[in-house]
Scaffold this motif. Structure first.
Motif, PDB file in Angstrom:
ATOM      1  N   PRO A  13       0.836  -1.209   0.000  1.00 58.07           N
ATOM      2  CA  PRO A  13       0.000   0.000   0.000  1.00 58.07           C
ATOM      3  C   PRO A  13       0.869   1.257   0.000  1.00 58.07           C
ATOM      4  O   PRO A  13       1.902   1.312   0.680  1.00 58.07           O
ATOM      5  N   ALA A  14       0.462   2.255  -0.768  1.00 56.00           N
ATOM      6  CA  ALA A  14       1.264   3.478  -0.900  1.00 56.00           C
ATOM      7  C   ALA A  14       0.943   4.475   0.209  1.00 56.00           C
ATOM      8  O   ALA A  14      -0.213   4.649   0.603  1.00 56.00           O
ATOM      9  N   LEU A  15       1.987   5.134   0.692  1.00 56.33           N
ATOM     10  CA  LEU A  15       1.885   6.200   1.683  1.00 56.33           C
ATOM     11  C   LEU A  15       2.678   7.391   1.163  1.00 56.33           C
ATOM     12  O   LEU A  15       3.889   7.293   0.954  1.00 56.33           O
ATOM     13  N   VAL A  16       2.006   8.504   0.947  1.00 57.22           N
ATOM     14  CA  VAL A  16       2.632   9.713   0.401  1.00 57.22           C
ATOM     15  C   VAL A  16       2.812  10.714   1.537  1.00 57.22           C
ATOM     16  O   VAL A  16       1.858  11.032   2.258  1.00 57.22           O
ATOM     17  N   LEU A  17       4.036  11.236   1.694  1.00 57.14           N
ATOM     18  CA  LEU A  17       4.378  12.148   2.783  1.00 57.14           C
ATOM     19  C   LEU A  17       4.875  13.471   2.202  1.00 57.14           C
ATOM     20  O   LEU A  17       5.838  13.498   1.435  1.00 57.14           O
ATOM     21  N   LEU A  18       4.230  14.570   2.577  1.00 61.78           N
ATOM     22  CA  LEU A  18       4.537  15.898   2.040  1.00 61.78           C
ATOM     23  C   LEU A  18       5.160  16.770   3.126  1.00 61.78           C
ATOM     24  O   LEU A  18       4.581  16.968   4.192  1.00 61.78           O
ATOM     25  N   HIS A  19       6.335  17.327   2.832  1.00 63.72           N
ATOM     26  CA  HIS A  19       7.157  17.993   3.835  1.00 63.72           C
ATOM     27  C   HIS A  19       6.739  19.439   4.097  1.00 63.72           C
ATOM     28  O   HIS A  19       5.860  20.006   3.434  1.00 63.72           O
ATOM     29  N   SER A  20       7.416  20.054   5.052  1.00 65.26           N
ATOM     30  CA  SER A  20       7.139  21.431   5.476  1.00 65.26           C
ATOM     31  C   SER A  20       8.038  22.428   4.745  1.00 65.26           C
ATOM     32  O   SER A  20       9.003  22.054   4.074  1.00 65.26           O
ATOM     33  N   LEU A  21       7.724  23.701   4.907  1.00 64.88           N
ATOM     34  CA  LEU A  21       8.509  24.775   4.295  1.00 64.88           C
ATOM     35  C   LEU A  21       9.926  24.779   4.862  1.00 64.88           C
ATOM     36  O   LEU A  21      10.128  24.694   6.075  1.00 64.88           O
ATOM     37  N   GLY A  22      10.918  24.869   3.972  1.00 62.39           N
ATOM     38  CA  GLY A  22      12.304  24.966   4.396  1.00 62.39           C
ATOM     39  C   GLY A  22      12.948  23.654   4.757  1.00 62.39           C
ATOM     40  O   GLY A  22      14.084  23.631   5.252  1.00 62.39           O
ATOM     41  N   THR A  23      12.256  22.524   4.498  1.00 61.96           N
ATOM     42  CA  THR A  23      12.862  21.213   4.748  1.00 61.96           C
ATOM     43  C   THR A  23      12.914  20.447   3.419  1.00 61.96           C
ATOM     44  O   THR A  23      13.111  21.031   2.369  1.00 61.96           O
ATOM     45  N   SER A  24      12.735  19.136   3.464  1.00 58.04           N
ATOM     46  CA  SER A  24      12.761  18.321   2.254  1.00 58.04           C
ATOM     47  C   SER A  24      12.166  16.965   2.601  1.00 58.04           C
ATOM     48  O   SER A  24      11.695  16.744   3.726  1.00 58.04           O
ATOM     49  N   HIS A  25      12.243  16.041   1.640  1.00 59.04           N
ATOM     50  CA  HIS A  25      11.772  14.683   1.909  1.00 59.04           C
ATOM     51  C   HIS A  25      12.458  14.072   3.126  1.00 59.04           C
ATOM     52  O   HIS A  25      11.892  13.221   3.813  1.00 59.04           O
ATOM     53  N   ALA A  26      13.670  14.526   3.436  1.00 62.72           N
ATOM     54  CA  ALA A  26      14.455  13.945   4.529  1.00 62.72           C
ATOM     55  C   ALA A  26      13.842  14.202   5.899  1.00 62.72           C
ATOM     56  O   ALA A  26      14.189  13.515   6.872  1.00 62.72           O
ATOM     57  N   VAL A  27      12.923  15.159   6.000  1.00 61.15           N
ATOM     58  CA  VAL A  27      12.304  15.441   7.297  1.00 61.15           C
ATOM     59  C   VAL A  27      11.456  14.270   7.783  1.00 61.15           C
ATOM     60  O   VAL A  27      11.178  14.113   8.967  1.00 61.15           O
ATOM     61  N   TRP A  28      11.089  13.368   6.861  1.00 63.41           N
ATOM     62  CA  TRP A  28      10.266  12.197   7.187  1.00 63.41           C
ATOM     63  C   TRP A  28      11.114  10.955   7.470  1.00 63.41           C
ATOM     64  O   TRP A  28      10.593   9.835   7.472  1.00 63.41           O
ATOM     65  N   GLU A  29      12.400  11.101   7.727  1.00 62.32           N
ATOM     66  CA  GLU A  29      13.294   9.954   7.828  1.00 62.32           C
ATOM     67  C   GLU A  29      12.787   8.893   8.811  1.00 62.32           C
ATOM     68  O   GLU A  29      12.798   7.693   8.517  1.00 62.32           O
ATOM     69  N   ARG A  30      12.345   9.310   9.983  1.00 56.63           N
ATOM     70  CA  ARG A  30      11.916   8.323  10.987  1.00 56.63           C
ATOM     71  C   ARG A  30      10.602   7.648  10.598  1.00 56.63           C
ATOM     72  O   ARG A  30      10.367   6.488  10.955  1.00 56.63           O
ATOM     73  N   GLN A  31       9.749   8.356   9.887  1.00 58.36           N
ATOM     74  CA  GLN A  31       8.505   7.740   9.428  1.00 58.36           C
ATOM     75  C   GLN A  31       8.798   6.767   8.284  1.00 58.36           C
ATOM     76  O   GLN A  31       8.189   5.698   8.204  1.00 58.36           O
ATOM     77  N   VAL A  32       9.731   7.109   7.417  1.00 58.55           N
ATOM     78  CA  VAL A  32      10.132   6.199   6.342  1.00 58.55           C
ATOM     79  C   VAL A  32      10.671   4.905   6.930  1.00 58.55           C
ATOM     80  O   VAL A  32      10.326   3.789   6.496  1.00 58.55           O
ATOM     81  N   ARG A  33      11.520   5.018   7.943  1.00 58.84           N
ATOM     82  CA  ARG A  33      12.079   3.823   8.585  1.00 58.84           C
ATOM     83  C   ARG A  33      10.985   2.957   9.201  1.00 58.84           C
ATOM     84  O   ARG A  33      11.054   1.729   9.181  1.00 58.84           O
TER      85      ARG A  33
END
Length: 258
Positions: free
Chosen positions: A21-41
């Protein structure tokens, strides 16, 4: 993965198996996809996790045309089509939550659940965002760095390794990328799409969030029929690292509802 969307080179990070199942995560201003690192793990073993970089953030090109929340949502819709995702869970934080509302309204038959973290439904301070955009364009991001970082985490979180990582994300964001995001936040208004959000929706906000205070999160939840509202204890504006266990548990409850 790099894509050409509307003439811009945009980046999307993909994790896990495309058969899950797909999970799409959209980041905050001034960050990037990397801000979701712990959720990705936490989720990539069971989900196909998709983390776009907005224009002017992460590895995506700075926009050559005006940016709005709607434009960023159109980019995400195009990215998902390119990746080949048809149904998905969707989550966004801060400006990512506003973009997520627009994506969910556009693809409401495809969005299984929607989770909105530390976000709002309409611009809380239009003139402040206009002034901030002008200041960043004139003086660079360093001129507002301290004011921004002081709201992202608690004072204790600021001194952590991941707190310093957040500071690095901000410092590496192009000034024009950040300023364009401010332009988008100055005119953001998702009130017209609230009635379209008929999927299960969870709204959560940090207890100590000063950028989008709990009352703003509550107003967002009240505008969406059936939305659940939660407070993330001991959290500021970006709880994804500092309160990752609470965020991951909240996300798990949300995706289980769809």
């Amino acid at each position: 993965m790099f894509l050409n969307i509307d003439g811009h080179g945009l980046h999307v990070a993909l994790h896990g198996s495309e058969h899950d199942p797909a999970l799409v995560l959209l980041h905050s201003l001034g960050t990037s996809h990397a801000v979701w690192e712990r959720q990705v793990r936490a989720f990539s073993a069971t989900h196909f996790v998709i983390c776009p970089d907005f224009r002017g953030h992460g590895l995506s090109e700075v926009s050559r045309t005006p940016v709005t929340v709607g434009v960023l949502a159109e980019d995400v819709v195009a990215m998902l089509a390119a990746v080949g995702v048809t149904t998905f869970h969707l989550a966004g934080i801060s400006i990512g939550g506003l973009v997520a509302q627009c994506v969910a309204a556009t693809l409401r038959e495809q969005v299984r659940t929607l989770t909105l973290l530390d976000s709002n439904i309409v611009s809380l301070a239009p003139q402040m965002w206009k002034d901030r955009a002008a200041k960043v364009r004139a003086l660079g991001l360093a001129a507002i760095e301290e004011a921004v970082l002081s709201r992202w985490t608690t004072p204790q979180g600021r001194q952590s390794d991941e707190g310093r990582g957040l500071a690095t994300m901000l410092a590496r964001t192009p000034s024009e990328g950040y300023a364009a995001g401010c332009d988008a936040l100055a005119v953001a208004d998702c009130r017209h799409s609230a009635a379209s959000l008929t999927m299960p929706v969870t709204v959560a906000v940090g207890e100590h969030d000063e950028a989008t205070p709990p009352q703003a999160g509550r107003a967002l939840a009240e505008a969406i029929a059936g939305a659940r509202f939660e407070i993330i204890d001991s959290a500021a504006h970006i709880p994804l690292f500092e309160r990752s266990q609470a965020v991951n548990a909240l996300l798990q409850r949300s995706v289980a509802g769809g």
